[in-house]
Design an enzyme around this catalytic site. Structure first.
Site, PDB file in Angstrom:
ATOM      1  N   ARG A 266       0.823  -1.209   0.000  1.00  0.00           N
ATOM      2  CA  ARG A 266       0.000   0.000   0.000  1.00  0.00           C
ATOM      3  C   ARG A 266       0.862   1.267   0.000  1.00  0.00           C
ATOM      4  O   ARG A 266       0.409   2.316  -0.392  1.00  0.00           O
ATOM      5  CB  ARG A 266      -0.875   0.036   1.270  1.00  0.00           C
ATOM      6  CG  ARG A 266      -2.008  -0.970   1.294  1.00  0.00           C
ATOM      7  CD  ARG A 266      -2.672  -0.974   2.671  1.00  0.00           C
ATOM      8  NE  ARG A 266      -3.190   0.312   3.098  1.00  0.00           N
ATOM      9  CZ  ARG A 266      -4.358   0.821   2.739  1.00  0.00           C
ATOM     10  NH1 ARG A 266      -5.142   0.141   1.943  1.00  0.00           N
ATOM     11  NH2 ARG A 266      -4.754   1.993   3.186  1.00  0.00           N
TER      12      ARG A 266
ATOM     13  N   ARG B  39      -8.662  -6.286  13.810  1.00  0.00           N
ATOM     14  CA  ARG B  39      -8.081  -5.348  14.763  1.00  0.00           C
ATOM     15  C   ARG B  39      -9.116  -4.268  15.015  1.00  0.00           C
ATOM     16  O   ARG B  39      -9.863  -3.866  14.110  1.00  0.00           O
ATOM     17  CB  ARG B  39      -6.816  -4.690  14.194  1.00  0.00           C
ATOM     18  CG  ARG B  39      -5.716  -5.652  13.915  1.00  0.00           C
ATOM     19  CD  ARG B  39      -5.147  -6.304  15.138  1.00  0.00           C
ATOM     20  NE  ARG B  39      -4.282  -5.395  15.900  1.00  0.00           N
ATOM     21  CZ  ARG B  39      -3.756  -5.721  17.079  1.00  0.00           C
ATOM     22  NH1 ARG B  39      -4.040  -6.893  17.666  1.00  0.00           N
ATOM     23  NH2 ARG B  39      -2.960  -4.875  17.702  1.00  0.00           N
TER      24      ARG B  39
ATOM     25  N   TYR C 180      -9.663  -5.443   3.366  1.00  0.00           N
ATOM     26  CA  TYR C 180      -9.143  -4.132   3.773  1.00  0.00           C
ATOM     27  C   TYR C 180      -9.448  -3.179   2.611  1.00  0.00           C
ATOM     28  O   TYR C 180      -8.739  -3.172   1.613  1.00  0.00           O
ATOM     29  CB  TYR C 180      -7.629  -4.308   3.974  1.00  0.00           C
ATOM     30  CG  TYR C 180      -6.791  -3.188   4.537  1.00  0.00           C
ATOM     31  CD1 TYR C 180      -7.264  -1.906   4.736  1.00  0.00           C
ATOM     32  CD2 TYR C 180      -5.463  -3.448   4.876  1.00  0.00           C
ATOM     33  CE1 TYR C 180      -6.440  -0.916   5.263  1.00  0.00           C
ATOM     34  CE2 TYR C 180      -4.640  -2.464   5.398  1.00  0.00           C
ATOM     35  CZ  TYR C 180      -5.139  -1.198   5.583  1.00  0.00           C
ATOM     36  OH  TYR C 180      -4.315  -0.221   6.097  1.00  0.00           O
TER      37      TYR C 180
ATOM     38  N   GLU D 211      -4.186   7.171  18.798  1.00  0.00           N
ATOM     39  CA  GLU D 211      -4.817   5.958  18.256  1.00  0.00           C
ATOM     40  C   GLU D 211      -4.073   4.712  18.725  1.00  0.00           C
ATOM     41  O   GLU D 211      -2.860   4.618  18.549  1.00  0.00           O
ATOM     42  CB  GLU D 211      -4.790   6.093  16.729  1.00  0.00           C
ATOM     43  CG  GLU D 211      -5.493   4.997  15.986  1.00  0.00           C
ATOM     44  CD  GLU D 211      -5.594   5.316  14.489  1.00  0.00           C
ATOM     45  OE1 GLU D 211      -5.659   6.515  14.116  1.00  0.00           O
ATOM     46  OE2 GLU D 211      -5.591   4.373  13.708  1.00  0.00           O
TER      47      GLU D 211
ATOM     48  N   ARG E  71       9.585   6.751  -2.747  1.00  0.00           N
ATOM     49  CA  ARG E  71       9.827   7.727  -3.821  1.00  0.00           C
ATOM     50  C   ARG E  71      11.247   8.277  -3.725  1.00  0.00           C
ATOM     51  O   ARG E  71      11.731   8.545  -2.631  1.00  0.00           O
ATOM     52  CB  ARG E  71       8.860   8.898  -3.699  1.00  0.00           C
ATOM     53  CG  ARG E  71       7.409   8.479  -3.723  1.00  0.00           C
ATOM     54  CD  ARG E  71       6.516   9.615  -4.170  1.00  0.00           C
ATOM     55  NE  ARG E  71       5.134   9.211  -4.087  1.00  0.00           N
ATOM     56  CZ  ARG E  71       4.293   9.652  -3.165  1.00  0.00           C
ATOM     57  NH1 ARG E  71       4.687  10.541  -2.279  1.00  0.00           N
ATOM     58  NH2 ARG E  71       3.052   9.207  -3.129  1.00  0.00           N
TER      59      ARG E  71
ATOM     60  N   ARG F 252      -0.549   6.426  16.066  1.00  0.00           N
ATOM     61  CA  ARG F 252      -0.496   7.766  15.463  1.00  0.00           C
ATOM     62  C   ARG F 252      -1.342   8.733  16.268  1.00  0.00           C
ATOM     63  O   ARG F 252      -2.199   8.324  17.057  1.00  0.00           O
ATOM     64  CB  ARG F 252      -0.924   7.744  13.993  1.00  0.00           C
ATOM     65  CG  ARG F 252      -2.274   7.114  13.724  1.00  0.00           C
ATOM     66  CD  ARG F 252      -2.530   7.007  12.208  1.00  0.00           C
ATOM     67  NE  ARG F 252      -3.774   6.283  11.963  1.00  0.00           N
ATOM     68  CZ  ARG F 252      -4.230   5.915  10.786  1.00  0.00           C
ATOM     69  NH1 ARG F 252      -3.536   6.185   9.694  1.00  0.00           N
ATOM     70  NH2 ARG F 252      -5.367   5.257  10.667  1.00  0.00           N
TER      71      ARG F 252
ATOM     72  N   ASP G 134     -10.275   0.654   0.975  1.00  0.00           N
ATOM     73  CA  ASP G 134     -10.321   2.108   1.091  1.00  0.00           C
ATOM     74  C   ASP G 134     -11.707   2.587   0.645  1.00  0.00           C
ATOM     75  O   ASP G 134     -12.432   1.857  -0.041  1.00  0.00           O
ATOM     76  CB  ASP G 134      -9.237   2.733   0.198  1.00  0.00           C
ATOM     77  CG  ASP G 134      -7.842   2.540   0.779  1.00  0.00           C
ATOM     78  OD1 ASP G 134      -7.739   2.338   2.007  1.00  0.00           O
ATOM     79  OD2 ASP G 134      -6.864   2.575   0.021  1.00  0.00           O
TER      80      ASP G 134
HETATM   81  N1  UDP Z   1       2.997   1.303   8.111  1.00  0.00           N
HETATM   82  C1  UDP Z   1       4.151   1.359   8.884  1.00  0.00           C
HETATM   83  N2  UDP Z   1       4.601   2.572   9.304  1.00  0.00           N
HETATM   84  C2  UDP Z   1       3.979   3.730   9.025  1.00  0.00           C
HETATM   85  C3  UDP Z   1       2.805   3.687   8.243  1.00  0.00           C
HETATM   86  C4  UDP Z   1       2.334   2.460   7.812  1.00  0.00           C
HETATM   87  O1  UDP Z   1       4.730   0.329   9.163  1.00  0.00           O
HETATM   88  O2  UDP Z   1       4.449   4.788   9.475  1.00  0.00           O
HETATM   89  C5  UDP Z   1       2.515  -0.022   7.667  1.00  0.00           C
HETATM   90  C6  UDP Z   1       1.539  -0.623   8.673  1.00  0.00           C
HETATM   91  O3  UDP Z   1       1.711  -2.024   8.702  1.00  0.00           O
HETATM   92  C7  UDP Z   1       0.196  -0.244   8.088  1.00  0.00           C
HETATM   93  C8  UDP Z   1       0.460  -0.350   6.593  1.00  0.00           C
HETATM   94  O4  UDP Z   1       1.810   0.084   6.437  1.00  0.00           O
HETATM   95  O5  UDP Z   1      -0.827  -1.116   8.506  1.00  0.00           O
HETATM   96  C9  UDP Z   1      -0.475   0.463   5.716  1.00  0.00           C
HETATM   97  O6  UDP Z   1      -0.393   1.826   6.090  1.00  0.00           O
HETATM   98  P1  UDP Z   1      -1.551   2.876   5.792  1.00  0.00           P
HETATM   99  O7  UDP Z   1      -1.030   4.214   6.150  1.00  0.00           O
HETATM  100  O8  UDP Z   1      -2.064   2.651   4.419  1.00  0.00           O
HETATM  101  O9  UDP Z   1      -2.624   2.419   6.875  1.00  0.00           O
HETATM  102  P2  UDP Z   1      -4.136   2.918   7.222  1.00  0.00           P
HETATM  103  O10 UDP Z   1      -4.141   4.420   7.142  1.00  0.00           O
HETATM  104  O11 UDP Z   1      -5.042   2.217   6.255  1.00  0.00           O
HETATM  105  O12 UDP Z   1      -4.280   2.424   8.631  1.00  0.00           O
END
Ligand code: UDP
Length: 382
Positions: free
Chosen positions: A172, A248, A347, A299, A176, A278, A349
């Protein structure tokens, strides 16, 4: 004209219901929560008047013009670009991994090509086809980035070792080799001016749609309708007879303040020793509004128990085995279609949810025109 029952009032059901109402059908929606919009639900915080996303941050992004036009039909979307920061080992970094992140982490000032070379030198090329999250990370970004940004966050988010998670979760996130820190690579991105709840309310605002809130499903309802669209958990439809699919869930702890508390909407905390994943400061999702006060949500991710709200389907091997049993059984069901994140245990979006819902509505209309039976699934959950 048919009479349909929709279970759940999130995006999946709202979109299909709207489409089928416009095609001349009668729609009843029941929702067990006291509000519409599912986990996209937003409301104004009473104290600060800030729009908050009760079930965690939702940023709309898509490449699909039909989906973008569709959401814009029901509410005003304003331009918004998600730029996420990450704290790792008490330092702040740019996300997703970009040239700035690489230069910050390695304390360098590399050009795009030099950074590419550096990362390639770190990649573990012995991993030919990465299967797990950890393999995917080690194969494409190497151990330093993996340990700084992914290992701890992922353990907290999923509650298991990254070596047990599928590679698809990491796929996901982009990497870059320029300074583009837009979290999403999609063409269209924005935030609803008045929140997601208003958009779903506008979808449901049709003379042939009736919504009953705080109304759980009961089996007797089946007899009153030609067909049911079920956006609840797939295993709940079967009364969990083979066991529960793993999810989860999230807990949010509010922290109030004045002015700008963290300077950005989303900051990830990647270290294992910080218990939350976060912190989101919701006023930054609406930069066109002005608020003196502020509210942040810390969170926390944990295992979803029976009475918790399911968020992320885990989809480990044991869940997939169970899912297979439910899906096989579901294919024998009549007069029910399973839709959305919970109905198909994926999962999703928001944009994918809306796209799939539009596809389901198209397929249902085609089936009706051909007098065919409706199917239990229009998207394969496995
Ligand atoms: N992830 C991570 N570190 C970060 C952000 C994301 O390891 O700082 C990993 C984590 O396993 C997460 C996945 O990448 O579940 C997908 O991240 P995304 O930001 O797409 O998660 P969402 O916003 O859907 O919770």
């Amino acid at each position: 004209m048919s009479n349909y029952l929709f279970v759940g009032a999130g995006f999946s059901c709202a979109v299909i219901a709207r489409e089928l109402a416009e095609a001349g059908n009668g729609i009843t929606i029941i929702e067990q929560r006291p509000h519409i919009a599912g986990n996209c639900y937003s409301e104004r915080d009473r104290e600060s008047n800030i729009i908050v996303h009760k079930y965690g941050p939702h940023i709309f992004h898509t490449d699909n013009v039909r989906v973008w036009d569709y959401i814009n039909r029901f509410g005003e979307m304003l331009p918004y670009v998600n730029r996420v920061k990450a704290v790792s080992n008490s330092r702040i970094y740019s996300l997703p991994i970009n040239l700035h992140t690489i230069n910050q982490l390695f304390e360098t000032h590399l050009s795009p090509n030099e950074a590419k070379e550096l990362i390639e030198s770190k990649a573990d090329l012995s991993i030919e086809i990465p299967k797990t999250f950890e393999e995917q990370a080690l194969r494409f970004v190497g151990p330093e980035i993996y340990n700084a940004f992914f290992a701890g966050y992922t353990r907290k988010q999923w509650g298991i070792e990254p070596s047990e998670l599928p590679a698809s979760i990491l796929k996901r996130l982009p990497i870059r080799f320029n300074y583009d820190d837009n979290y999403f690579a999609h063409k269209y991105q924005g935030m609803p001016k008045n929140g997601y709840t208003d958009i779903v309310a506008a979808m449901l605002d049709h003379p042939s749609i009736t919504v009953h809130l705080s109304t759980p499903y009961s089996i007797g309802m089946r007899n009153d309708y030609d067909h049911i669209f079920w956006s609840g958990p797939l295993d709940a439809w079967f009364d969990y007879e083979f066991g529960r699919l793993g999810y989860r869930t999230l807990d949010f702890e509010p922290v109030r303040g004045i002015g700008d508390m963290q300077g950005n909407a989303v900051i990830n905390y990647c270290d294992s020793n910080v218990p939350y994943t976060r912190i989101t400061e919701h006023k930054h999702f609406a930069p066109w509004e002005t608020h003196e006060q502020s509210i942040c949500f810390m969170e926390y991710s944990r295992q979803c128990d029976e009475n918790d709200t399911p968020y992320y389907p885990i989809r480990l091997v044991k869940d997939k085995t169970l899912l297979k049993q439910y899906v096989e059984k579901a294919y024998h069901e009549k007069n029910v279609t399973f839709v959305g994140r919970l109905g198909t245990y994926r999962y999703l979006d928001m944009d994918v949810t809306i796209k799939e819902a539009l596809d389901v509505a198209d397929a249902v209309k085609a089936s009706l025109a051909a007098s065919d039976d409706l199917k239990p699934f229009y998207v394969k959950p496995l």
